[in-house]
Write a protein that holds these residues in place. Structure first.
Motif, PDB file in Angstrom:
ATOM      1  N   LEU B 104       0.861  -1.185   0.000  1.00  0.00           N
ATOM      2  CA  LEU B 104       0.000   0.000   0.000  1.00  0.00           C
ATOM      3  C   LEU B 104       0.897   1.235   0.000  1.00  0.00           C
ATOM      4  CD1 LEU B 104      -2.521  -1.132   2.762  1.00  0.00           C
ATOM      5  CD2 LEU B 104      -2.812  -1.276   0.291  1.00  0.00           C
ATOM      6  N   ILE B 105       0.551   2.196  -0.815  1.00  0.00           N
ATOM      7  CA  ILE B 105       1.395   3.404  -0.919  1.00  0.00           C
ATOM      8  C   ILE B 105       1.163   4.258   0.328  1.00  0.00           C
ATOM      9  CG2 ILE B 105       1.905   5.461  -2.295  1.00  0.00           C
ATOM     10  CD1 ILE B 105       0.879   3.849  -4.741  1.00  0.00           C
ATOM     11  N   THR B 107       1.849   7.231   1.249  1.00  0.00           N
ATOM     12  CA  THR B 107       1.506   8.663   1.172  1.00  0.00           C
ATOM     13  C   THR B 107       0.098   8.898   0.635  1.00  0.00           C
ATOM     14  OG1 THR B 107       2.678   8.675  -0.929  1.00  0.00           O
ATOM     15  CG2 THR B 107       3.874   9.493   0.983  1.00  0.00           C
ATOM     16  N   LEU B 108      -0.600   7.812   0.295  1.00  0.00           N
ATOM     17  CA  LEU B 108      -1.994   7.949  -0.152  1.00  0.00           C
ATOM     18  C   LEU B 108      -2.907   7.453   0.957  1.00  0.00           C
ATOM     19  CD1 LEU B 108      -1.856   6.548  -3.821  1.00  0.00           C
ATOM     20  CD2 LEU B 108      -1.457   8.875  -3.029  1.00  0.00           C
ATOM     21  N   SER B 109      -4.130   7.942   0.974  1.00  0.00           N
ATOM     22  CA  SER B 109      -5.100   7.425   1.953  1.00  0.00           C
ATOM     23  C   SER B 109      -5.478   6.005   1.538  1.00  0.00           C
ATOM     24  CB  SER B 109      -6.335   8.313   1.971  1.00  0.00           C
ATOM     25  OG  SER B 109      -7.055   8.152   0.767  1.00  0.00           O
ATOM     26  N   ILE B 110      -6.111   5.281   2.454  1.00  0.00           N
ATOM     27  CA  ILE B 110      -6.439   3.899   2.091  1.00  0.00           C
ATOM     28  C   ILE B 110      -7.497   3.879   0.983  1.00  0.00           C
ATOM     29  CG2 ILE B 110      -5.709   2.880   4.284  1.00  0.00           C
ATOM     30  CD1 ILE B 110      -8.620   2.740   5.135  1.00  0.00           C
ATOM     31  N   GLY B 148      -4.199   6.989   6.644  1.00  0.00           N
ATOM     32  CA  GLY B 148      -3.034   6.501   5.909  1.00  0.00           C
ATOM     33  C   GLY B 148      -2.800   5.041   6.274  1.00  0.00           C
ATOM     34  N   PRO B 149      -2.207   4.269   5.381  1.00  0.00           N
ATOM     35  CA  PRO B 149      -1.992   2.847   5.664  1.00  0.00           C
ATOM     36  C   PRO B 149      -1.155   2.614   6.919  1.00  0.00           C
ATOM     37  CG  PRO B 149      -1.510   3.338   3.377  1.00  0.00           C
ATOM     38  CD  PRO B 149      -1.751   4.645   4.039  1.00  0.00           C
ATOM     39  N   ASN B 150      -0.236   3.541   7.189  1.00  0.00           N
ATOM     40  CA  ASN B 150       0.661   3.331   8.331  1.00  0.00           C
ATOM     41  C   ASN B 150      -0.050   3.445   9.680  1.00  0.00           C
ATOM     42  OD1 ASN B 150       2.747   2.889   6.610  1.00  0.00           O
ATOM     43  ND2 ASN B 150       3.527   4.997   6.707  1.00  0.00           N
ATOM     44  N   GLN B 157      -4.345  -3.560   7.175  1.00  0.00           N
ATOM     45  CA  GLN B 157      -3.685  -3.234   5.904  1.00  0.00           C
ATOM     46  C   GLN B 157      -3.967  -4.316   4.864  1.00  0.00           C
ATOM     47  OE1 GLN B 157       0.340  -1.688   5.831  1.00  0.00           O
ATOM     48  NE2 GLN B 157       0.237  -1.160   7.983  1.00  0.00           N
ATOM     49  N   GLN B 158      -3.968  -5.573   5.323  1.00  0.00           N
ATOM     50  CA  GLN B 158      -4.242  -6.635   4.361  1.00  0.00           C
ATOM     51  C   GLN B 158      -5.698  -6.587   3.911  1.00  0.00           C
ATOM     52  OE1 GLN B 158      -2.731  -7.897   2.145  1.00  0.00           O
ATOM     53  NE2 GLN B 158      -1.677  -9.759   2.811  1.00  0.00           N
TER      54      GLN B 158
END
Lengths: 387, 244
Positions: B104-105, B107-110, B148-150, B157-158
């Protein structure tokens, strides 16, 4: 995908600002050093810029640049006047003399003696007084910068606080009285000596007597005369070389470029600026692409075409280049505008931003090309395998 | 060959698929004539020891790798017969990917991450993000579209990755070790989600896994060894483990 490409770029803020800083600093170094170099070179022919009346500047063939005085015989003026195609010709004196101020200060200054009758060769911009005031006894016209700096009097005659030299003040040129009748604005010379204008005959009185006193002959062409033919005729009949103002300026710059270390010094700084950009911004951008390679790979696996991915990398590189260049060139202009006039030779010509933009484009194109090469070679199967 | 569990049409038909990797003077044989048939609506798991060719096989099926031998049809199309660009478009329309490392990038939102396949298909950004939000609701992440994914756990995340894989309604879902980066309990929850969303009418799911605790979720277990399909079994009954 363009918005996502930009979000990827801006989101990695540490690297993004690092790249901006690298490119901005590189642009600043390249453009600022180039502007100072151009400014310095412009000063070498400042007198030619200020003296627009003559069509031809006639000098000794061995004279290498404007200030490399090789005096001519006084008969040269008459010989030039006799050439077909010459409408007028006047002598010009240009030399260094010691000036003594009323407060006892002494200063080497550049004396320019212009034709007594026509005053051709006189300053283009008068701030106080008039050029014709040079016809008054002992008259001289002083450059404004000199009046405020080198000729500023700490103990003015008659007492009072320190003040600039002004119209009505007197000084001694080579132990002869001279009176300031005007203040002009002359282009600053390369050596930065004060500039004083007077008439040719008066300059002969100020300067130590020599056999040859005419520094140059300034001439105007008759209407319709062919400048090349006239120049050839002058060469044939007098053995002297004639230049147009532009030619003389180019010859002068050519001397400073080829015979001094100035271009190497500035060139080194400019090349260093370029390599700072390559080392900092170029490498950072390449690393940025490498760090995002797995995401590009994932997108490639999902079905992003090569062109989509290359477009993303190109957009990211172009954005960084544009912003970095903008900040850099803006800083250079701010630097130039913040300098007191004449303090530093700084001249921004349109070619400088173009050169800086070219350098930044080269840095970003090279790093983007390397990044794109990695993206193109990227095997999405590797990303799928988690490699 | 394996028994066909359903009368549904074939989604994947692989016969004698071979793959070799050549590096300098060294040749590594990854697949030595692998056979497999997977029907539409079916969910199979490819299992086997490391290096047996599972990932190579699934990559060939997904059109990421080209085969050296054998015959393959996926949704009636041999991906190897397509040009590079056509194969890319074919993957975009038909295959959904769940990667081992989520990818998942950050810097992009999910929601934006999930919207990527739609945007690549030419859907406008607003519509794509709206559909992505819907997909996120389906995987239990409704209301967190802007995160964000982080900021999410590995399991979450999965889930985002699963939503991304399925948002454009692909007909084949391929997952490579989707639970390898997750703890046992989370892995099971994620796989239950994959099983729920992957086993829909007209959709086929092929999952590579080492995790025996999730085998019961599959319709069939395809055992691979030394580059071949060794045997095909019905899934074992569910084994209850204490959550880790």
């Amino acid at each position: 995908m363009p918005i996502f490409a930009l979000k990827m770029l801006f989101g990695d803020s540490a690297r993004f600002y690092g790249m901006l800083l690298g490119l901005a600093f590189s642009t600043l170094l390249i453009s600022q050093q180039s502007a100072i170099f151009v400014g310095l070179m412009t000063r070498t022919f400042g007198f030619v810029t200020d003296t627009q009346q003559p069509d031809l500047w006639i000098a000794d063939p061995v004279q290498r640049f404007l200030d490399d005085n090789k005096p001519l015989r006084s008969t040269s003026v008459q010989r030039i006047r006799s050439i077909t195609g010459i409408e007028w010709a006047v002598p010009l004196y240009k030399g260094l003399l010691s000036v003594a101020l009323p407060d006892g200060k002494r200063q080497m200054s550049q004396i320019i003696g212009v034709d007594d009758a026509s005053l051709i060769g006189g300053p283009a911009r008068m701030l106080e007084g008039s050029l014709t005031d040079l016809r008054k006894p002992d008259a001289i016209i002083v450059d404004i910068r000199a009046s405020q700096r080198e000729f500023r009097m700490t103990k003015p005659p008659g007492g009072g606080p320190p003040r600039d030299l002004r119209v009505g003040d007197t000084m001694e040129l080579n132990d002869r009285r001279a009176e300031v009748v005007g203040i002009c604005k002359a282009t600053q010379t390369f050596q930065s000596q004060p500039v004083i204008y007077t008439t040719y005959n008066r300059a002969m009185g100020f300067a130590p007597r020599e056999r040859r006193m005419v520094t140059m002959v300034l001439a105007g062409l008759s209407p319709g005369a062919d400048v090349h033919r006239v120049k050839d005729t002058i060469r044939e009949k007098t053995g002297l070389w004639a230049y147009t103002g532009d030619e003389f300026a180019r010859k002068t710059v050519g001397y400073w470029m080829s015979e001094t270390g100035i271009p190497i010094n500035f060139g080194t700084a400019i090349v260093l600026g370029f390599f700072v950009g390559v080392a900092v911004a170029g490498q950072m951008f390449y690393n940025f692409v490498l760090d995002n390679l797995k995401y590009f790979g994932a997108m490639k696996a999902m079905g992003a075409s090569r062109w989509t991915l290359l477009g993303m990398v190109c957009l990211q590189a172009a954005t960084v280049a544009f912003l970095g260049f903008g900040i850099g060139i803006g800083s250079t202009c701010a630097f130039g505008l913040s300098l007191p006039e004449g303090r530093l030779a700084f001249r921004m010509v349109w070619q400088i931003p173009l050169i800086a933009a070219g350098a930044v484009t080269l840095i970003c194109t090279a790093s983007a090309a390397l990044g794109m090469w990695r993206v193109l070679r990227l095997d999405p199967a590797d990303v799928f395998k988690g490699a | 060959m394996d028994p066909v569990p359903t009368d549904a049409p074939l989604a994947v038909s692989a016969r004698g698929v071979g793959k070799r990797y050549v590096t300098g003077d060294t040749t590594v044989v990854a697949l030595r004539g692998a056979d497999l048939e997977v029907h539409s609506g079916e969910m199979v798991m490819l299992v086997g020891p490391s290096g047996c060719g599972k990932t190579s096989f699934i990559s060939i099926i997904a059109g990421l790798l080209s085969r050296d031998d054998g015959a393959l049809e996926v949704l009636g199309q041999d991906p190897a017969k397509l040009s590079h660009e056509a194969r890319t478009r074919w993957r975009l329309r038909n295959i959904g990917f769940v990667f081992q490392q989520f990818n998942l990038i950050p810097t992009l939102s999910i929601a934006e991450n999930v919207a990527i396949p739609l945007i690549l298909q030419g859907v406008d950004r607003v519509t794509a993000c709206a559909r992505a939000a819907e997909a996120l609701r389906e995987v239990g992440l409704g209301g967190r579209e802007g995160s964000g994914p982080n900021l999410l756990s590995g399991g979450q995340q999965q889930r985002v990755a699963i939503a991304r894989a399925l948002v454009n309604e692909p007909r084949v879902l391929v997952c490579d070790e989707p639970t390898s980066a997750l703890d046992g309990h989370t892995g099971l929850r994620v796989m239950e989600l994959v099983a729920k969303m992957g086993r829909r009418p007209g959709r086929t799911a092929i999952i590579v896994s080492h995790d025996e605790r999730i085998y019961h979720l599959a319709d069939r277990i395809v055992h691979m060894d030394d580059g071949r399909v060794d045997r095909v079994e019905k899934p074992p009954p569910r084994v209850h483990h204490a959550a880790t």
